[in-house]
Design an enzyme around this catalytic site. Structure first.
Site, short mmCIF file in Angstrom:
data_model
loop_
_atom_site.label_atom_id
_atom_site.label_comp_id
_atom_site.label_asym_id
_atom_site.label_seq_id
_atom_site.Cartn_x
_atom_site.Cartn_y
_atom_site.Cartn_z
N ASP A 1 0.83 -1.21 0.00
CA ASP A 1 0.00 0.00 0.00
C ASP A 1 0.87 1.26 0.00
OD1 ASP A 1 -2.20 -1.60 0.05
OD2 ASP A 1 -2.66 -1.30 2.17
N LYS A 2 1.97 1.19 0.73
CA LYS A 2 2.86 2.35 0.84
C LYS A 2 3.44 2.72 -0.52
CE LYS A 2 6.89 3.99 3.43
NZ LYS A 2 7.93 3.62 4.41
N SER B 1 -34.27 -9.14 -20.44
CA SER B 1 -34.61 -9.73 -19.14
C SER B 1 -34.58 -11.25 -19.31
CB SER B 1 -36.01 -9.30 -18.69
OG SER B 1 -36.06 -7.92 -18.50
N LYS C 1 -26.78 -15.69 -10.33
CA LYS C 1 -27.60 -14.52 -10.68
C LYS C 1 -27.37 -13.46 -9.60
CE LYS C 1 -32.26 -13.10 -11.99
NZ LYS C 1 -32.28 -11.91 -11.13
#
Length: 667
Positions: free
Chosen positions: A32-33, A80, A121
């Site tokens: 992260d640094k 759909s 789903k």
């Protein structure tokens, strides 16, 4: 100036690669640094030059507020899906497909045997992404009516797993997916939100339809992609080929994708997904079953609303609405007084729900919960569901919920500490003492066999047992006067209490009931400090140096051992013969050192405890669940969902025999 622009391009490419490794592959390639250092350098260069590439990671923070949403016409329609709520409906659909394929073959079409692909789903908000010929994310839009949606490009750019620019692309294409909110992101957001979200789906949908893009970024959405709705150039021959294309482009794809060739296969997948759905970190509401062969799909075609080549199997709802009848306040082992909602009974995911969790008064106020109003409840993997919010149009004639002014169990004074109310009567409040004694006697603690909550209640009420040290002062003549206690049961309990005196140090530490210290943490701190005195005298800095011990746990341990009552109880236990022993685990050099290992199924030569102890002696981290970070799964007989998940994730699976051979090669 030219050098700075080149550096901007270089940093953008590097940072986007880091994001892909972290958010899509779940395999961080930088600390992260180091990431923050490069990110800050990029922001500074962009500010100095005024140059911000359209795929810069700095665009993800959402520092804009839009005036409104523009309409976007999809190049390919977003359909759909027809729904099935029983296996019989799936069978009918399957039989129609068989008949159709046979009819087409009779007319000369060379169609393959039916093969279906099952996918989850997702219960979020459908999004359609358009990438141009250069691989740039050009437009992101909601589904809308399937033909026209709303442009939410700025909002979608806040989703860190979505690439803003593809590494390689030649043809313009649209890809469909689902923007979702994980349980982790949901809980983090709600912990500080003025208006808490009611559920994960609303969290995702509301984020993408928020004109304040910074608010969208706060929701920390994720996404999965599963369909190419439009593509120029080469056309796919199978759905599996399409999914490979999506994955190759660097878009996040769910690991679960199963080939089914029969109704039995489909039923097995439905059963499996229903079994694990509450273990997932996000919401799903069913299983999508789609024909793999694209030519068969084209010939089958569409109804007015749905493709004929796919169907969605819908699960029972995870959420329901019912009336809050009352709130009951209960006292826990620590003295914390917590609210439980009493509900009008309602069916939820196959279970009749009558009670639900309310965490504290802050939670009640933020969610606007009132007695007599209708509330949303959500069931996850917990035994008791949680209240997520209130239907505002049902608040009329409802009653406000007030915090307790005295302990509901003993009538003592209560104090507010942080967000929670506590009973100060630690000496004679029945629920506190009973639960403390039950915890002390539990299997992972002092392992006093045959000790139940009913027994603890009798000891408190009839024999005035008020402390865990009082257990070691029990006499047979006292016990045989208790309900359902004869000579044999009394002797067995006394023998179990006596046998508990010789115990492992970590079990004793866990048995003391230090807040936030479970079995694993107890083991970790014992391995560091090796004695009770060592732990009692540990400094904050020493405690936080232990793996997985953070600031809160460290402070809890320090505060616990400051209590005079705690120290006097420990001293009395030791004087009564309790002898906690520290067994230093000698870590041998092994292939399993620092590896995460899961054991599942029935092993021939090891019990659950024995295999855990063995692995820990080899320096392994033993986990109870399988993830991408798992290195090995040891599979015994009747291995179930953990084995299936390991195979899906590509985790190395070894048998018990292979495990022992690996150890043998090292000796």
């Amino acid at each position: 100036m030219v050098d700075k622009i080149e550096r901007i391009k270089e940093l953008v490419e590097i940072l986007n690669k880091y994001s892909y490794d972290y958010y899509v592959l779940d395999n961080p390639s930088v600390s992260d640094k180091d990431y923050d250092k490069k990110y800050d350098e990029l922001k500074l260069l962009e500010k100095e030059t005024g140059v911000v590439l359209p795929y810069s990671p700095t665009l993800r923070i959402g520092d804009i507020v839009l005036d409104g949403f523009n309409k976007y016409t999809h190049k390919g329609k977003l359909w759909s899906l027809d729904k099935a709520q029983s296996l019989d409906e799936i069978k009918d659909w399957h039989n129609r497909n068989i008949k159709f394929v046979n009819d087409m073959r009779a007319q000369g079409e060379d169609l393959p045997d039916l093969k279906y692909i099952a996918t989850k789903k997702f219960d979020g908000l459908t999004v359609n992404l358009t990438y141009n010929e250069e691989g740039m994310l050009e437009v992101s839009a909601t589904r809308g009516n399937g033909e026209i949606g709303e442009n939410v490009t700025a909002q979608v750019k806040t989703i860190k797993s979505i690439p803003l620019k593809l590494q390689e692309n030649h043809d313009l294409f649209e890809v469909h997916g689902e923007a979702i909110m994980t349980q982790e992101a949901f809980e983090k957001y709600n912990s500080s939100a003025d208006s808490p979200l009611k559920n994960l789906r609303n969290g995702a949908a509301g984020a993408l339809r928020n004109l304040n893009v910074k608010e969208t970024a706060r929701r920390d959405l994720s996404a999965f992609f599963y369909d190419v709705g439009y593509k120029e150039g080469y056309q796919f021959k199978t759905y599996l080929e399409m999914m490979d294309f999506i994955k190759e482009k660097g878009l996040p794809v769910d690991d679960y994708l199963k080939v089914c060739v029969s109704i039995e296969d489909i039923k097995n997948e439905i059963d499996y997904i229903e079994k694990i759905r509450f273990d997932l970190n996000y919401d799903i509401d069913g299983l999508v079953i789609a024909i793999d062969d694209i030519r068969t799909r084209e010939l089958l075609g569409y109804t007015v609303k749905f493709p004929k080549w796919a169907i969605a199997y819908k699960f029972e709802a995870q959420e329901a609405t019912t009336k809050l009848v009352d709130v009951e306040w209960n006292v826990g082992r620590s003295g914390r007084i917590g609210p439980t909602a009493i509900l009008e009974p309602v069916e939820l995911a196959g279970v009749t729900v009558k009670r639900a969790t309310l965490n504290n008064m802050d939670d009640i106020k933020r969610k606007g919960v009132r007695i007599g109003a209708d509330v949303f409840i959500r069931r996850s993997n917990d035994v008791i569901p949680e209240i997520m919010g209130t239907l505002e149009n049902t608040l009329e004639n409802s009653e406000e919920i007030f915090p307790p002014t005295e302990c509901p169990a003993c009538g003592s004074h209560v104090v507010l500490n942080g967000a929670h109310y506590f009973c100060e009567n630690t000496l004679s409040c029945k629920p506190q003492l009973v639960k403390t004694i039950v915890h002390y006697a539990s299997r992972d603690a002092m392992n006093i066999a045959g000790f139940s909550e009913k027994t603890a209640e009798q000891l408190f009420e009839k024999l005035n047992i008020k402390s865990i040290s009082d257990l070691y002062k029990l006499k047979k003549e006292d016990l045989i006067n208790l309900e359902k206690f004869g000579d044999k049961k009394a002797e067995n309990l006394l023998n179990a209490v006596e046998g508990s005196k010789e115990c492992k140090l970590y079990s004793f530490i866990y048995a003391l009931g230090i807040p936030n210290v479970g079995v694993k943490t107890a083991k970790d701190i014992v391995n560091k400090f090796k004695s009770i005195d060592g732990l009692k005298n540990a400094t904050f800095e020493e405690l936080v140096s232990v793996q997985d011990v953070g600031d809160i746990v460290a402070q809890d341990i320090i505060e616990f051992f400051k209590e005079e009552k705690v120290i006097s109880t420990i001293d009395e236990l030791l004087s009564l013969g309790v002898n906690p022993i520290f067994d230093e685990v000698k870590i041998v050099e092994s292939i399993f050192k620092d590896k995460t290992v899961v054991a599942t199924g029935t092993l021939q030569n090891y019990s659950r405890t024995e295999i855990k102890t063995k692995l820990e002696s080899l320096g392994a981290k033993v986990s109870g669940s399988v993830s991408k970070k798992t290195d090995y799964v040891i599979a015994g007989e009747s291995a179930g969902s953990k084995l299936t998940k390991a195979e899906e994730l590509g985790v190395e699976v070894i048998s018990e025999e292979e495990f022992e051979k690996m150890l043998g090669r090292e000796s």
